[in-house]
Design a protein around this motif. Structure first.
Motif, PDB file in Angstrom:
ATOM      1  N   LEU A 137      44.598  51.538  48.354  1.00  0.00           N
ATOM      2  CA  LEU A 137      44.846  50.907  49.647  1.00  0.00           C
ATOM      3  C   LEU A 137      46.334  50.938  50.000  1.00  0.00           C
ATOM      4  N   LEU A 138      47.175  50.664  49.016  1.00  0.00           N
ATOM      5  CA  LEU A 138      48.615  50.685  49.254  1.00  0.00           C
ATOM      6  C   LEU A 138      49.080  52.074  49.658  1.00  0.00           C
ATOM      7  N   TRP A 139      48.582  53.099  48.989  1.00  0.00           N
ATOM      8  CA  TRP A 139      48.967  54.469  49.322  1.00  0.00           C
ATOM      9  C   TRP A 139      48.507  54.855  50.723  1.00  0.00           C
ATOM     10  N   PHE A 140      47.232  54.626  51.030  1.00  0.00           N
ATOM     11  CA  PHE A 140      46.692  55.067  52.317  1.00  0.00           C
ATOM     12  C   PHE A 140      47.202  54.244  53.500  1.00  0.00           C
ATOM     13  N   VAL A 141      47.699  53.057  53.246  1.00  0.00           N
ATOM     14  CA  VAL A 141      48.259  52.256  54.334  1.00  0.00           C
ATOM     15  C   VAL A 141      49.710  52.630  54.606  1.00  0.00           C
ATOM     16  N   THR A 142      50.467  52.978  53.571  1.00  0.00           N
ATOM     17  CA  THR A 142      51.898  53.215  53.758  1.00  0.00           C
ATOM     18  C   THR A 142      52.284  54.688  53.909  1.00  0.00           C
ATOM     19  N   ALA A 143      51.620  55.581  53.226  1.00  0.00           N
ATOM     20  CA  ALA A 143      52.043  56.988  53.192  1.00  0.00           C
ATOM     21  C   ALA A 143      51.992  57.710  54.535  1.00  0.00           C
ATOM     22  N   PRO A 144      50.983  57.537  55.353  1.00  0.00           N
ATOM     23  CA  PRO A 144      50.943  58.307  56.604  1.00  0.00           C
ATOM     24  C   PRO A 144      52.138  58.067  57.523  1.00  0.00           C
ATOM     25  N   PHE A 145      52.762  56.926  57.419  1.00  0.00           N
ATOM     26  CA  PHE A 145      53.866  56.606  58.318  1.00  0.00           C
ATOM     27  C   PHE A 145      55.138  57.371  57.993  1.00  0.00           C
ATOM     28  N   TRP A 146      55.306  57.787  56.749  1.00  0.00           N
ATOM     29  CA  TRP A 146      56.522  58.541  56.437  1.00  0.00           C
ATOM     30  C   TRP A 146      56.246  60.002  56.090  1.00  0.00           C
ATOM     31  N   ILE A 147      55.007  60.353  55.826  1.00  0.00           N
ATOM     32  CA  ILE A 147      54.687  61.747  55.510  1.00  0.00           C
ATOM     33  C   ILE A 147      54.460  62.567  56.775  1.00  0.00           C
ATOM     34  N   LEU A 148      53.719  62.022  57.703  1.00  0.00           N
ATOM     35  CA  LEU A 148      53.411  62.764  58.938  1.00  0.00           C
ATOM     36  C   LEU A 148      54.648  62.914  59.794  1.00  0.00           C
ATOM     37  N   LYS A 149      54.850  64.102  60.295  1.00  0.00           N
ATOM     38  CA  LYS A 149      55.978  64.358  61.181  1.00  0.00           C
ATOM     39  C   LYS A 149      55.471  64.352  62.618  1.00  0.00           C
ATOM     40  N   LYS A 150      56.308  63.887  63.477  1.00  0.00           N
ATOM     41  CA  LYS A 150      55.924  63.849  64.891  1.00  0.00           C
ATOM     42  C   LYS A 150      55.930  65.251  65.460  1.00  0.00           C
TER      43      LYS A 150
ATOM     44  N   MET B 149      62.775  51.623  58.049  1.00  0.00           N
ATOM     45  CA  MET B 149      61.374  51.424  57.734  1.00  0.00           C
ATOM     46  C   MET B 149      60.925  52.384  56.630  1.00  0.00           C
ATOM     47  N   LYS B 150      61.418  53.628  56.682  1.00  0.00           N
ATOM     48  CA  LYS B 150      61.043  54.590  55.646  1.00  0.00           C
ATOM     49  C   LYS B 150      61.520  54.151  54.274  1.00  0.00           C
ATOM     50  N   THR B 151      62.644  53.440  54.233  1.00  0.00           N
ATOM     51  CA  THR B 151      63.180  53.020  52.944  1.00  0.00           C
ATOM     52  C   THR B 151      62.273  51.999  52.259  1.00  0.00           C
ATOM     53  N   ILE B 152      61.480  51.291  53.029  1.00  0.00           N
ATOM     54  CA  ILE B 152      60.524  50.326  52.454  1.00  0.00           C
ATOM     55  C   ILE B 152      59.195  51.010  52.149  1.00  0.00           C
ATOM     56  N   LEU B 153      58.760  51.900  53.029  1.00  0.00           N
ATOM     57  CA  LEU B 153      57.444  52.514  52.896  1.00  0.00           C
ATOM     58  C   LEU B 153      57.360  53.502  51.726  1.00  0.00           C
ATOM     59  N   LYS B 154      58.410  54.256  51.500  1.00  0.00           N
ATOM     60  CA  LYS B 154      58.374  55.239  50.417  1.00  0.00           C
ATOM     61  C   LYS B 154      58.180  54.602  49.048  1.00  0.00           C
ATOM     62  N   PRO B 155      58.971  53.596  48.674  1.00  0.00           N
ATOM     63  CA  PRO B 155      58.736  52.967  47.367  1.00  0.00           C
ATOM     64  C   PRO B 155      57.353  52.325  47.251  1.00  0.00           C
ATOM     65  N   LEU B 156      56.877  51.717  48.337  1.00  0.00           N
ATOM     66  CA  LEU B 156      55.540  51.127  48.306  1.00  0.00           C
ATOM     67  C   LEU B 156      54.476  52.208  48.102  1.00  0.00           C
ATOM     68  N   SER B 157      54.660  53.353  48.720  1.00  0.00           N
ATOM     69  CA  SER B 157      53.717  54.456  48.549  1.00  0.00           C
ATOM     70  C   SER B 157      53.709  54.952  47.109  1.00  0.00           C
TER      71      SER B 157
END
Length: 58
Positions: free
Chosen positions: A42-55, A1-9
């Protein structure tokens, strides 16, 4: 999933920066500039939090 989200971000970031330069050089109209920046934001704020934030580990 990160491999798709990073380029979109990164595409979202590019869409927020590049239109300003294109308007400055007269390549892009102001209306198109606003639309591209909105899409990029919108693209940045929808995709970036999922791969930037650490659990948080407790």
């Amino acid at each position: 999933m990160k491999t798709i989200l990073k380029p979109l971000s990164y595409i979202g970031l590019l869409l927020t920066v590049m239109p300003a330069f294109l308007v400055f050089y007269g390549v892009l109209s102001l209306d198109n500039h606003k639309l591209l920046m909105l899409i990029g934001m919108l693209l940045w704020f929808v995709t970036a939090p999922f791969w930037i934030l650490k659990k948080k580990v407790d």
